[in-house]
Design a protein around this motif. Structure first.
Motif, PDB file in Angstrom:
ATOM      1  N   PHE A 593    -102.157   3.758 -23.819  1.00  0.00           N
ATOM      2  CA  PHE A 593    -102.546   2.932 -24.969  1.00  0.00           C
ATOM      3  C   PHE A 593    -101.729   3.296 -26.204  1.00  0.00           C
ATOM      4  O   PHE A 593    -101.384   2.438 -27.015  1.00  0.00           O
ATOM      5  N   ALA A 594    -101.398   4.592 -26.337  1.00  0.00           N
ATOM      6  CA  ALA A 594    -100.618   5.025 -27.499  1.00  0.00           C
ATOM      7  C   ALA A 594     -99.225   4.403 -27.478  1.00  0.00           C
ATOM      8  O   ALA A 594     -98.680   4.023 -28.514  1.00  0.00           O
ATOM      9  N   ARG A 595     -98.645   4.295 -26.285  1.00  0.00           N
ATOM     10  CA  ARG A 595     -97.291   3.726 -26.175  1.00  0.00           C
ATOM     11  C   ARG A 595     -97.315   2.210 -26.312  1.00  0.00           C
ATOM     12  O   ARG A 595     -96.364   1.608 -26.800  1.00  0.00           O
ATOM     13  N   GLY A 596     -98.418   1.586 -25.873  1.00  0.00           N
ATOM     14  CA  GLY A 596     -98.531   0.129 -25.954  1.00  0.00           C
ATOM     15  C   GLY A 596     -97.730  -0.565 -24.869  1.00  0.00           C
ATOM     16  O   GLY A 596     -96.969   0.053 -24.121  1.00  0.00           O
ATOM     17  N   LEU A 597     -97.913  -1.877 -24.794  1.00  0.00           N
ATOM     18  CA  LEU A 597     -97.192  -2.677 -23.806  1.00  0.00           C
ATOM     19  C   LEU A 597     -95.743  -2.864 -24.266  1.00  0.00           C
ATOM     20  O   LEU A 597     -95.470  -2.940 -25.456  1.00  0.00           O
ATOM     21  N   ARG A 598     -94.844  -2.939 -23.311  1.00  0.00           N
ATOM     22  CA  ARG A 598     -93.416  -3.158 -23.579  1.00  0.00           C
ATOM     23  C   ARG A 598     -92.834  -2.025 -24.435  1.00  0.00           C
ATOM     24  O   ARG A 598     -92.145  -2.251 -25.427  1.00  0.00           O
ATOM     25  N   SER A 599     -93.124  -0.765 -24.060  1.00  0.00           N
ATOM     26  CA  SER A 599     -92.597   0.380 -24.799  1.00  0.00           C
ATOM     27  C   SER A 599     -91.082   0.468 -24.635  1.00  0.00           C
ATOM     28  O   SER A 599     -90.515   0.007 -23.651  1.00  0.00           O
ATOM     29  N   LYS A 600     -90.435   1.091 -25.610  1.00  0.00           N
ATOM     30  CA  LYS A 600     -88.970   1.135 -25.642  1.00  0.00           C
ATOM     31  C   LYS A 600     -88.437   2.269 -24.778  1.00  0.00           C
ATOM     32  O   LYS A 600     -88.975   3.379 -24.783  1.00  0.00           O
ATOM     33  N   LEU A 601     -87.361   1.961 -24.056  1.00  0.00           N
ATOM     34  CA  LEU A 601     -86.601   2.956 -23.297  1.00  0.00           C
ATOM     35  C   LEU A 601     -85.120   2.750 -23.606  1.00  0.00           C
ATOM     36  O   LEU A 601     -84.732   1.705 -24.114  1.00  0.00           O
ATOM     37  N   ALA A 602     -84.313   3.740 -23.262  1.00  0.00           N
ATOM     38  CA  ALA A 602     -82.863   3.558 -23.391  1.00  0.00           C
ATOM     39  C   ALA A 602     -82.173   4.312 -22.265  1.00  0.00           C
ATOM     40  O   ALA A 602     -82.676   5.333 -21.770  1.00  0.00           O
ATOM     41  N   LEU A 603     -81.036   3.785 -21.853  1.00  0.00           N
ATOM     42  CA  LEU A 603     -80.153   4.487 -20.917  1.00  0.00           C
ATOM     43  C   LEU A 603     -78.801   4.615 -21.591  1.00  0.00           C
ATOM     44  O   LEU A 603     -78.169   3.608 -21.924  1.00  0.00           O
ATOM     45  N   ALA A 604     -78.373   5.870 -21.815  1.00  0.00           N
ATOM     46  CA  ALA A 604     -77.064   6.123 -22.435  1.00  0.00           C
ATOM     47  C   ALA A 604     -76.094   6.616 -21.363  1.00  0.00           C
ATOM     48  O   ALA A 604     -76.444   7.470 -20.544  1.00  0.00           O
ATOM     49  N   VAL A 605     -74.894   6.075 -21.374  1.00  0.00           N
ATOM     50  CA  VAL A 605     -73.886   6.412 -20.362  1.00  0.00           C
ATOM     51  C   VAL A 605     -72.710   7.114 -21.041  1.00  0.00           C
ATOM     52  O   VAL A 605     -72.175   6.617 -22.045  1.00  0.00           O
ATOM     53  N   GLY A 606     -72.327   8.249 -20.496  1.00  0.00           N
ATOM     54  CA  GLY A 606     -71.229   9.028 -21.074  1.00  0.00           C
ATOM     55  C   GLY A 606     -69.884   8.677 -20.464  1.00  0.00           C
ATOM     56  O   GLY A 606     -69.784   7.852 -19.557  1.00  0.00           O
ATOM     57  N   ARG A 607     -68.834   9.335 -20.951  1.00  0.00           N
ATOM     58  CA  ARG A 607     -67.488   9.104 -20.424  1.00  0.00           C
ATOM     59  C   ARG A 607     -67.344   9.770 -19.051  1.00  0.00           C
ATOM     60  O   ARG A 607     -67.919  10.848 -18.819  1.00  0.00           O
ATOM     61  N   PRO A 608     -66.577   9.164 -18.159  1.00  0.00           N
ATOM     62  CA  PRO A 608     -66.369   9.765 -16.829  1.00  0.00           C
ATOM     63  C   PRO A 608     -65.737  11.161 -16.944  1.00  0.00           C
ATOM     64  O   PRO A 608     -64.869  11.399 -17.779  1.00  0.00           O
ATOM     65  N   VAL A 609     -66.216  12.067 -16.082  1.00  0.00           N
ATOM     66  CA  VAL A 609     -65.658  13.419 -16.002  1.00  0.00           C
ATOM     67  C   VAL A 609     -64.834  13.501 -14.716  1.00  0.00           C
ATOM     68  O   VAL A 609     -65.336  13.159 -13.629  1.00  0.00           O
ATOM     69  N   GLN A 610     -63.580  13.896 -14.825  1.00  0.00           N
ATOM     70  CA  GLN A 610     -62.719  13.968 -13.648  1.00  0.00           C
ATOM     71  C   GLN A 610     -63.200  15.086 -12.711  1.00  0.00           C
ATOM     72  O   GLN A 610     -63.723  16.111 -13.172  1.00  0.00           O
ATOM     73  N   PRO A 611     -63.004  14.922 -11.387  1.00  0.00           N
ATOM     74  CA  PRO A 611     -63.598  15.862 -10.421  1.00  0.00           C
ATOM     75  C   PRO A 611     -63.204  17.313 -10.637  1.00  0.00           C
ATOM     76  O   PRO A 611     -64.028  18.220 -10.461  1.00  0.00           O
ATOM     77  N   GLN A 612     -61.957  17.559 -11.040  1.00  0.00           N
ATOM     78  CA  GLN A 612     -61.502  18.943 -11.231  1.00  0.00           C
ATOM     79  C   GLN A 612     -62.169  19.620 -12.435  1.00  0.00           C
ATOM     80  O   GLN A 612     -62.102  20.846 -12.568  1.00  0.00           O
ATOM     81  N   GLN A 613     -62.820  18.828 -13.296  1.00  0.00           N
ATOM     82  CA  GLN A 613     -63.473  19.393 -14.487  1.00  0.00           C
ATOM     83  C   GLN A 613     -64.987  19.498 -14.328  1.00  0.00           C
ATOM     84  O   GLN A 613     -65.684  19.905 -15.254  1.00  0.00           O
ATOM     85  N   VAL A 614     -65.511  19.130 -13.156  1.00  0.00           N
ATOM     86  CA  VAL A 614     -66.965  19.064 -12.965  1.00  0.00           C
ATOM     87  C   VAL A 614     -67.543  20.453 -12.713  1.00  0.00           C
ATOM     88  O   VAL A 614     -67.083  21.186 -11.826  1.00  0.00           O
ATOM     89  N   THR A 615     -68.562  20.818 -13.510  1.00  0.00           N
ATOM     90  CA  THR A 615     -69.416  21.988 -13.232  1.00  0.00           C
ATOM     91  C   THR A 615     -70.846  21.577 -13.540  1.00  0.00           C
ATOM     92  O   THR A 615     -71.081  20.738 -14.423  1.00  0.00           O
ATOM     93  N   PRO A 616     -71.842  22.132 -12.814  1.00  0.00           N
ATOM     94  CA  PRO A 616     -73.239  21.786 -13.113  1.00  0.00           C
ATOM     95  C   PRO A 616     -73.603  22.059 -14.576  1.00  0.00           C
ATOM     96  O   PRO A 616     -74.300  21.258 -15.206  1.00  0.00           O
ATOM     97  N   GLU A 617     -73.104  23.182 -15.099  1.00  0.00           N
ATOM     98  CA  GLU A 617     -73.439  23.560 -16.479  1.00  0.00           C
ATOM     99  C   GLU A 617     -72.827  22.584 -17.485  1.00  0.00           C
ATOM    100  O   GLU A 617     -73.474  22.172 -18.466  1.00  0.00           O
ATOM    101  N   GLY A 618     -71.569  22.193 -17.231  1.00  0.00           N
ATOM    102  CA  GLY A 618     -70.913  21.238 -18.128  1.00  0.00           C
ATOM    103  C   GLY A 618     -71.604  19.887 -18.123  1.00  0.00           C
ATOM    104  O   GLY A 618     -71.790  19.266 -19.186  1.00  0.00           O
ATOM    105  N   LEU A 619     -72.010  19.419 -16.942  1.00  0.00           N
ATOM    106  CA  LEU A 619     -72.717  18.136 -16.843  1.00  0.00           C
ATOM    107  C   LEU A 619     -74.081  18.209 -17.528  1.00  0.00           C
ATOM    108  O   LEU A 619     -74.522  17.245 -18.161  1.00  0.00           O
ATOM    109  N   TYR A 620     -74.748  19.359 -17.390  1.00  0.00           N
ATOM    110  CA  TYR A 620     -76.048  19.554 -18.061  1.00  0.00           C
ATOM    111  C   TYR A 620     -75.898  19.341 -19.567  1.00  0.00           C
ATOM    112  O   TYR A 620     -76.707  18.631 -20.198  1.00  0.00           O
ATOM    113  N   GLU A 621     -74.862  19.979 -20.154  1.00  0.00           N
ATOM    114  CA  GLU A 621     -74.639  19.855 -21.599  1.00  0.00           C
ATOM    115  C   GLU A 621     -74.332  18.407 -21.990  1.00  0.00           C
ATOM    116  O   GLU A 621     -74.798  17.925 -23.024  1.00  0.00           O
ATOM    117  N   GLU A 622     -73.549  17.704 -21.157  1.00  0.00           N
ATOM    118  CA  GLU A 622     -73.210  16.289 -21.431  1.00  0.00           C
ATOM    119  C   GLU A 622     -74.468  15.430 -21.445  1.00  0.00           C
ATOM    120  O   GLU A 622     -74.670  14.604 -22.347  1.00  0.00           O
TER     121      GLU A 622
END
Length: 631
Positions: A593-622
């Motif tokens: 009830f506090a949020r009400g009907l049709r509450s707002k959400l968002a999906l934010a998309v970041g820049r692609p990370v190249q495979p050689q730069q991928v680490t779990p910790e780096g993705l967490y920060e992103e």
């Protein structure tokens, strides 16, 4: 789903890449129907001065002759459209139209029925040649996010052109010799105007200029359909589109008799029914862009199918409630009890028909082989023609069995429900997208940030924070293409979510200590999906948050990227924490009830990370930076 910098789809009409093509198509549809309708009206009300053949025979023969070229020449037309530059081909088709209308004009002025019949066949050929051009042109000149809006405007323009042509043809043909002269010279003038518009169509390079055109149209038709059948989703979408033409042809063909015998109206009542239906199709086609969030949203197709059945069934009951027996014109019929319900049903049949057909067109355009678009559309035109012929056969069968017209409406609506269930069971993606679309248009309002960073083609891994049980559905609703989700195997055991994710070909995974075989199989399935060019989405936390804060990312993402060298795209969901679908420990009713009907959400998309730069910790920060403070 909201989008920044959203311009109206009608702004396309002011741009050279779209406007001249739209008006060329519009004028062709208008001219086809002005000519055909004028001929049918003349042969119905003034047959003796033209021929001794029965009017009923001609009323069925002439539409059949118009459709015949679609069956015979569509495959060849598709080949020509793939081989020849489309602006040049459009101009050739318009020159052909001028020649056909010149022959028709001689037929009108000399009362030569067979010249007019030849012109009917000629206009069928004209429409057959232009059909593949129409839908192959748009993907070449419109951005992906403009495709649904562009298709909507084209569909709206086509149906408005058909409607205006039919109304104008009926009016002119009712004015005796003077009206016939106006039709003769008017159709010729419209053809010339269409040619003038076609000269402004920009160059559209042929996708297969080296293609050798086959003279054997039967073999080419079979080859066309066989090629389209290789892409199951495209072929079933073609069948769905053809089913709509079956449905529409069966219902629309009953309107003249329905107006006369059930509503006891004159010709103006038939025009009223046609107008209402066409306005519905136009409105539904235009609404598709708004409801789809400017992307190809096939979730609207089941929504359209539901409406086609519901309002078809209600049209049967509304017809039973109509009691007037006195002759009326269109003003008189509006005053009768029950008329508004009948007109509302017809309008909504058109609206939901638009929801059904526009996303199917856009899906076929975007999912088929780019070098084979015109031939795919040609194959669809063959199917459309065959389905329309079949609808006439079904109508004759039902009439022969003593069905009334309202009973035919009911039968068609029930058949539609059966066909829709069958198609959606074969392509579960339709149903899954519908449920996703429903979620974000009823319970939530979803905005997106940089969603265009999700690639339109090729493999990639999407990673996102895990906030609720519906995270995957929200992401799917925002994505321009299908996604394979890696999900905890226990979710597959829940009744509704399990069904949704199984139909969406989600990949089940389990912790190594619980089921090492299933865990390893999940990594193999992910590698296979990426190898086939698909999008895969994982939630690296491995579990839903219980506090609203993100859990540490596990090492599975590194293992995936080591095996499949593909870019990784970080994403963050905002606003789902505290929803009824999250694990917020507070009282579920209070927070809902506090949020009400049709509450707002968002999906934010970041820049692609190249495979050689991928680490779990780096993705967490992103992902954490993308989410910010809005949980």
């Amino acid at each position: 789903m909201s989008h920044p910098n959203h311009t109206s789809q009608f702004s396309l009409l002011t741009q050279r890449r779209f406007g001249p093509f739209f008006w060329t198509q519009f004028l062709g549809a208008f001219n086809d129907n002005l000519f055909k309708t004028a001929l049918l009206v003349v042969l119905t009300y003034d047959a003796l001065s033209w021929t001794t053949l029965p009017a009923a025979l001609l009323n069925n023969l002439i539409p059949g002759l118009f459709i015949l070229p679609y069956v015979v020449f569509s495959a060849t037309a598709g080949q020509i459209a793939d081989k020849v530059e489309k602006g040049r081909l459009a101009r050739f088709v318009k020159l052909l139209e001028i020649g056909i209308m010149a022959i028709a004009a001689i037929g009108w002025l000399t009362h030569n029925l067979w010249l007019l019949v030849a012109a009917v066949v000629g206009m069928g050929v004209h429409s057959t040649l232009f059909g593949p051009v129409k839908y192959a042109y748009l993907p070449q000149h419109l951005k992906p996010e403009e495709l649904v809006g562009g298709n909507g405007v084209i569909e709206m323009g086509t149906f408005v052109g058909i409607l205006l042509g039919e109304v104008m043809g009926a009016i002119l043909a009712g004015h005796g010799a003077a009206g016939v002269h106006l039709v003769a010279f008017g159709t010729l003038a419209v053809a010339v105007l269409g040619l003038a518009m076609s000269w402004r169509i920009p160059a559209s390079p042929a996708p297969a200029p080296a293609l050798k055109i086959s003279a054997n149209f039967v073999a080419e038709s079979v080859r066309n359909l066989a090629f389209s059948k290789k892409n199951r989703t495209v072929f079933l979408s073609m069948l769905g589109n053809s089913w709509f033409w079956f449905y529409g042809a069966l219902v629309l063909s009953q309107f003249p008799l329905y107006a006369k015998e059930y509503l006891h109206g004159d010709h103006s009542v038939f025009v009223l029914l046609l107008t209402i239906f066409s306005l519905g199709i136009g409105a539904g086609s235009l609404l598709c862009e708004k409801l789809s969030g400017r992307k190809v949203e096939i979730g609207l197709v089941p929504f359209g199918a539901i409406g086609l059945s519901l309002f078809g069934i209600d049209l049967y009951f509304a017809s039973l409630g109509y009691t007037n027996t006195a002759p009326v014109d269109f003003v008189g019929v509006l005053a009768q009890h029950g008329t508004l319900r009948i007109l509302a049903d017809i309008l909504l049949l058109g609206v939901f028909g638009g929801f059904f057909i526009v996303p199917l067109f856009a899906l076929i355009q975007t999912r088929c082989d780019p070098a084979h678009v015109s031939r795919t559309i040609a194959g669809m035109n063959i199917l459309n023609a065959l389905f329309m012929v079949a609808s006439a056969g079904v109508a004759v069968f039902l009439i022969g069995r003593g069905f009334s017209i309202p009973e035919m409406f009911l039968t068609t609506a029930l058949l539609n429900a059966v066909v829709a269930i069958y198609i959606f069971s074969l392509v579960p993606e339709f149903l899954m997208r519908f449920l996703a679309w429903l979620l974000i248009h009823t319970i939530h309002r979803v905005s997106t940030v940089d969603v265009e960073r999700i690639p339109e083609q090729g493999p990639a891994v999407l990673v996102c924070n895990h906030v609720s049980y519906v995270d995957a559905i929200v992401i799917l609703a925002a994505s321009p293409r299908p996604i394979r989700f890696v999900m905890d195997h226990r979710i597959f055991k829940t009744p509704l979510l399990g069904f949704i994710f199984r139909t969406g070909k989600a990949i089940p995974i389990a912790p190594a200590h619980e089921n090492p075989w299933l865990m390893e199989k999940a990594f193999v399935d992910v590698a296979q999906a990426l190898h086939e060019g698909e999008l895969v989405c994982i939630f690296p936390e491995g579990k839903l948050t219980r506090t609203g804060e993100m859990n540490a990312f596990r090492g599975g993402i590194a293992k995936i990227v080591a095996r499949s060298q593909v870019p990784v795209i970080p994403m963050a969901l905002r606003g789902l924490w505290g929803s009824v679908f999250s694990r917020d420990p507070s009282n579920v009713f209070e927070r809902s009830f506090a949020r009400g009907l049709r509450s707002k959400l968002a999906l934010a998309v970041g820049r692609p990370v190249q495979p050689q730069q991928v680490t779990p910790e780096g993705l967490y920060e992103e992902v954490l930076a993308l989410r910010g403070d809005w949980k």
